[in-house]
Structures are given as structure tokens and as C-alpha cells.
Design an enzyme around this catalytic site. Structure first.
Site, PDB file in Angstrom:
ATOM      1  N   GLU A  76       0.841  -1.107   0.284  1.00 57.35           N
ATOM      2  CA  GLU A  76       0.202   0.157   0.004  1.00 57.35           C
ATOM      3  C   GLU A  76       0.900   0.894  -0.133  1.00 57.35           C
ATOM      4  O   GLU A  76       1.550   0.896   0.623  1.00 57.35           O
ATOM      5  CB  GLU A  76      -0.981   0.128   1.325  1.00 57.35           C
ATOM      6  CG  GLU A  76      -1.368   1.111   1.494  1.00 57.35           C
ATOM      7  CD  GLU A  76      -2.493   1.266   0.375  1.00 57.35           C
ATOM      8  OE1 GLU A  76      -2.411   2.630   0.372  1.00 57.35           O
ATOM      9  OE2 GLU A  76      -3.571   0.950  -0.373  1.00 57.35           O
ATOM     10  N   GLY A  87       3.105  -0.479  -5.830  1.00 50.47           N
ATOM     11  CA  GLY A  87       3.182  -2.018  -5.971  1.00 50.47           C
ATOM     12  C   GLY A  87       3.473  -1.718  -7.166  1.00 50.47           C
ATOM     13  O   GLY A  87       4.205  -2.877  -7.928  1.00 50.47           O
ATOM     14  N   ASP A 114      -5.998  -4.077  -6.201  1.00 49.54           N
ATOM     15  CA  ASP A 114      -7.167  -3.335  -5.263  1.00 49.54           C
ATOM     16  C   ASP A 114      -7.011  -1.750  -4.968  1.00 49.54           C
ATOM     17  O   ASP A 114      -6.716  -1.284  -4.004  1.00 49.54           O
ATOM     18  CB  ASP A 114      -7.359  -4.132  -3.540  1.00 49.54           C
ATOM     19  CG  ASP A 114      -8.446  -3.466  -2.774  1.00 49.54           C
ATOM     20  OD1 ASP A 114      -9.230  -3.711  -1.208  1.00 49.54           O
ATOM     21  OD2 ASP A 114      -8.987  -2.918  -3.555  1.00 49.54           O
TER      22      ASP A 114
HETATM   23  N1  SAM Z   1     -12.117  -0.927  -3.053  1.00 47.98           N
HETATM   24  C1  SAM Z   1     -11.866   0.504  -3.311  1.00 47.98           C
HETATM   25  C2  SAM Z   1     -12.411   0.945  -4.883  1.00 47.98           C
HETATM   26  O1  SAM Z   1     -12.205  -0.327  -5.238  1.00 47.98           O
HETATM   27  O2  SAM Z   1     -12.175   1.832  -5.880  1.00 47.98           O
HETATM   28  C3  SAM Z   1     -10.235   0.447  -3.949  1.00 47.98           C
HETATM   29  C4  SAM Z   1     -10.263   0.355  -2.341  1.00 47.98           C
HETATM   30  S1  SAM Z   1      -8.108   0.439  -1.610  1.00 47.98           S
HETATM   31  C5  SAM Z   1      -8.499   2.025   0.135  1.00 47.98           C
HETATM   32  C6  SAM Z   1      -6.726   1.545  -2.487  1.00 47.98           C
HETATM   33  C7  SAM Z   1      -6.178   1.753  -2.461  1.00 47.98           C
HETATM   34  O3  SAM Z   1      -5.027   1.830  -3.528  1.00 47.98           O
HETATM   35  C8  SAM Z   1      -6.002   3.145  -1.432  1.00 47.98           C
HETATM   36  O4  SAM Z   1      -5.250   3.234  -0.630  1.00 47.98           O
HETATM   37  C9  SAM Z   1      -4.535   3.619  -2.536  1.00 47.98           C
HETATM   38  O5  SAM Z   1      -3.705   3.987  -1.463  1.00 47.98           O
HETATM   39  C10 SAM Z   1      -3.911   2.607  -2.750  1.00 47.98           C
HETATM   40  N2  SAM Z   1      -2.484   2.566  -4.188  1.00 47.98           N
HETATM   41  C11 SAM Z   1      -3.204   3.357  -5.516  1.00 47.98           C
HETATM   42  N3  SAM Z   1      -1.901   3.942  -5.992  1.00 47.98           N
HETATM   43  C12 SAM Z   1      -1.080   2.602  -5.744  1.00 47.98           C
HETATM   44  C13 SAM Z   1       0.253   2.500  -5.825  1.00 47.98           C
HETATM   45  N4  SAM Z   1       0.132   2.492  -7.085  1.00 47.98           N
HETATM   46  N5  SAM Z   1       1.051   1.583  -5.305  1.00 47.98           N
HETATM   47  C14 SAM Z   1       0.575   0.703  -4.187  1.00 47.98           C
HETATM   48  N6  SAM Z   1      -1.056   1.124  -4.033  1.00 47.98           N
HETATM   49  C15 SAM Z   1      -1.475   2.119  -4.742  1.00 47.98           C
END
Ligand code: SAM
Length: 284
Positions: free
Chosen positions: A106, A138, A155
Site C-alpha cells: 500500500e 506497487g 485492489d
Molecule cells: N475498493 C476501492 C476501489 O475500488 O475504489 C479501493 C480501495 S483501496 C483503499 C485503494 C488503495 O490503493 C488506496 O489506499 C491507495 O492508496 C492505493 N494505491 C493507489 N495507487 C497505488 C500504488 N501505485 N501502489 C500501491 N497502492 C496504491
């Protein structure tokens, strides 16, 4: 005075929720994080103003990003979750004793801290000893991984800000390499209800089809997501999500789920004609 939260789904459509209290608001290094207490959906987390998770309907998204793959390959042991900061995806994975380890990557620590404080029923397994939480991008994390994971769950947020690179061919290629020879990748794939989201979904599907022999789309009904109708990609190196469904084995595990079951699984992959046609034509 009434307080309302609104998200614009298109120039002509917005979704609004009546607010009891604005519980948290801050700008992280990556995005703006807000938590609102709503009358109808419990606590709501938004990132850059967009709905991420609500206490009332999160179970639908989290059931559907996790259980279909485990019902096709119940022997999954090593899992990579990219994003997933609210913890709901990891919570569902920890229901499987056969899973030995989960790496959750994350990018934004603030999302996890906020989830632990305001969403305890969702973030409850983030400190499980089988789970490694890594505060990294990621996209960079998968670059040097090979033949490591049985399952990768993307996700993520929508393809804006830090999430943009999670919808690219290079990233999918790196994920393909990081998976074992019978590996499965699942990503959230937006909604077919509005073209601007559907274009992203079709583009993601086409890119995955370039490297995975099997890519099937499945659906779920998520009231607080645009259009209330959401899609996922099931990209697989070996298993077909319908033909290789192992209902008897999965049902014998007695996994407690609020949305998913193996009959619903078959229906989830039976997508409507207009959606199927647009994926086959490759454009909205
Ligand atoms: N269920 C939600 C949706 O479909 O919109 C997603 C929920 S989850 C909270 C999404 C997560 O992805 C966020 O906490 C965000 O910080 C993370 N995120 C976005 N880009 C990312 C990356 N490049 N690497 C890791 N995490 C990432």
C-alpha cells in the site's frame, strides 16, 4: 443545516449521501483522505473526494475481489495485494487457513492508519502475523518478482494519481512474471454504465488479454460505486473461472461470506450481452 457529500459520476450524474459528521480530513503525500459518518452507509472513506469504502456495502466488493479465485484454486498459498489500504481484502484472505502468507503493498500509510481508527471491522486482520504490510509503490514492488505468487489482487483506486500506473501493460507484464505457472490475477475493472469508466475497463481487459491465456469478466452490484454495477477481471495462466470452479471443495471449507457463494459465482461470470459485445468489440 443539512450536510451532504456528493461525488460526480459524470457531468450529468452525481451520487449524494446525507452526512452526520465529518470525522477526519488530511492531505497525504499521495492524496486527500476524508472520513465521513453517514446516516445510511455508516462511515465512508473518500480518496481525492471519491468513494473508496463504506461500512454498509464494503462486504460486496471485498467478497468479490477475493473468493472467486479461491473457489477456483483452493490451494492458493502465497498472495500479493496491491493497494487495499482499508484492509477488507486481507480480512477475507485470512479466512483461508491454507493461505501461508500475504504481502500487502500500500503506497499510502495514512489510508491504513485511518482505516484502523475509523473502520475497525474492515481493518481487523492487518496485524495478522501471516500478513506483511509494505508501504511502497506497487508498480516498483513487482518489477523484480518472478514465479513468486499464486494470486495477485489489484485492489486499487481508479487510474488517476498514484493508481494510474496500475492499469498499464508494463505493470501487467511484471505481474504476469511475478505469478507462478498456474497463477491468477484479479483487478477491479470499473463500471460499464458510464463510458468514461467503461473505456478504462475495456482498455485494461485488452491489455491483460495480450499476456494471459484466460481473461474473463465478472460482475457485482455495489450501491455506492458509480452506476451501482461494478466489474472485475479474472486473468489466469491455467484455470478457467467457470469450468474449473471447485464448488464442493470450497463449500466444504465453510468460509463465512455475506455476498459470495458458488451459485452466485456462475452468475457473476454470466455478463449481459451489451457488456460482452463491448468487450469483444474492444470499444464503448
Ligand atoms: N475498493 C476501492 C476501489 O475500488 O475504489 C479501493 C480501495 S483501496 C483503499 C485503494 C488503495 O490503493 C488506496 O489506499 C491507495 O492508496 C492505493 N494505491 C493507489 N495507487 C497505488 C500504488 N501505485 N501502489 C500501491 N497502492 C496504491
Amino acid at each position: 443545516m443539512e450536510l451532504w457529500y456528493s461525488e460526480k459520476h459524470t457531468d450529468n450524474v452525481s451520487f449524494s449521501l446525507k452526512i452526520k459528521e465529518h470525522l477526519f480530513s488530511a492531505q497525504s503525500d499521495f492524496q486527500r483522505v476524508d472520513v465521513l459518518a453517514t446516516y445510511e452507509y455508516g462511515n465512508l472513506m473518500t480518496l481525492d473526494g471519491l468513494v473508496m469504502v463504506t461500512e454498509k456495502d464494503e462486504f460486496i466488493y471485498h467478497d468479490m475481489i477475493v473468493h472467486p479465485a479461491l473457489a477456483v484454486n483452493p490451494n492458493i498459498k502465497k498472495v500479493l495485494v496491491i493497494g487495499g489500504g482499508d484492509g477488507g481484502t486481507v480480512r477475507e484472505l485470512m479466512k483461508y487457513p491454507a493461505i501461508e502468507h500475504v504481502d500487502m503493498v500500500e503506497i499510502d500509510k495514512m489510508v491504513i492508519d485511518v482505516a484502523k481508527k475509523f473502520f475497525p471491522t474492515i481493518s481487523c486482520e492487518l496485524d495478522n502475523e501471516k500478513v506483511s504490510v509494505l508501504y511502497e509503490d506497487g508498480i516498483k514492488f513487482v518489477k523484480d518478482k518472478e514465479n513468486t505468487y499464486d494470486l495477485i489482487l489489484i485492489d486499487s483506486t481508479d487510474p488517476i494519481g498514484p493508481g494510474e500506473g496500475l492499469f498499464t501493460t508494463d505493470f501487467y507484464n511484471d505481474c504476469f512474471k511475478a505469478l507462478k505457472e498456474d497463477g491468477i490475477l484479479i483487478n477491479q475493472n470499473e463500471t460499464p454504465v458510464y463510458d468514461k469508466f467503461f473505456e478504462v475497463g475495456i482498455s485494461s481487459y485488452k491489455k491483460l488479454k495480450k499476456m494471459f491465456p484466460i481473461v474473463e469478466v465478472y460482475q457485482a452490484h455495489i450501491p455506492t460505486y458509480p452506476g451501482g454495477y461494478w466489474l472485475f477481471n479474472f486473468a489466469s495462466k491455467k484455470y478457467n473461472p467457470v469450468k474449473d470452479l471447485k464448488s464442493k471443495t470450497w463449500n466444504s471449507l465453510n468460509i463465512d461470506t455475506k455476498y459470495y457463494n458458488t451459485n452466485l459465482h456462475k452468475g457473476a461470470f454470466a455478463i449481459p450481452n451489451y457488456v460482452k459485445e463491448k468487450f469483444n468489440n474492444g470499444n464503448v
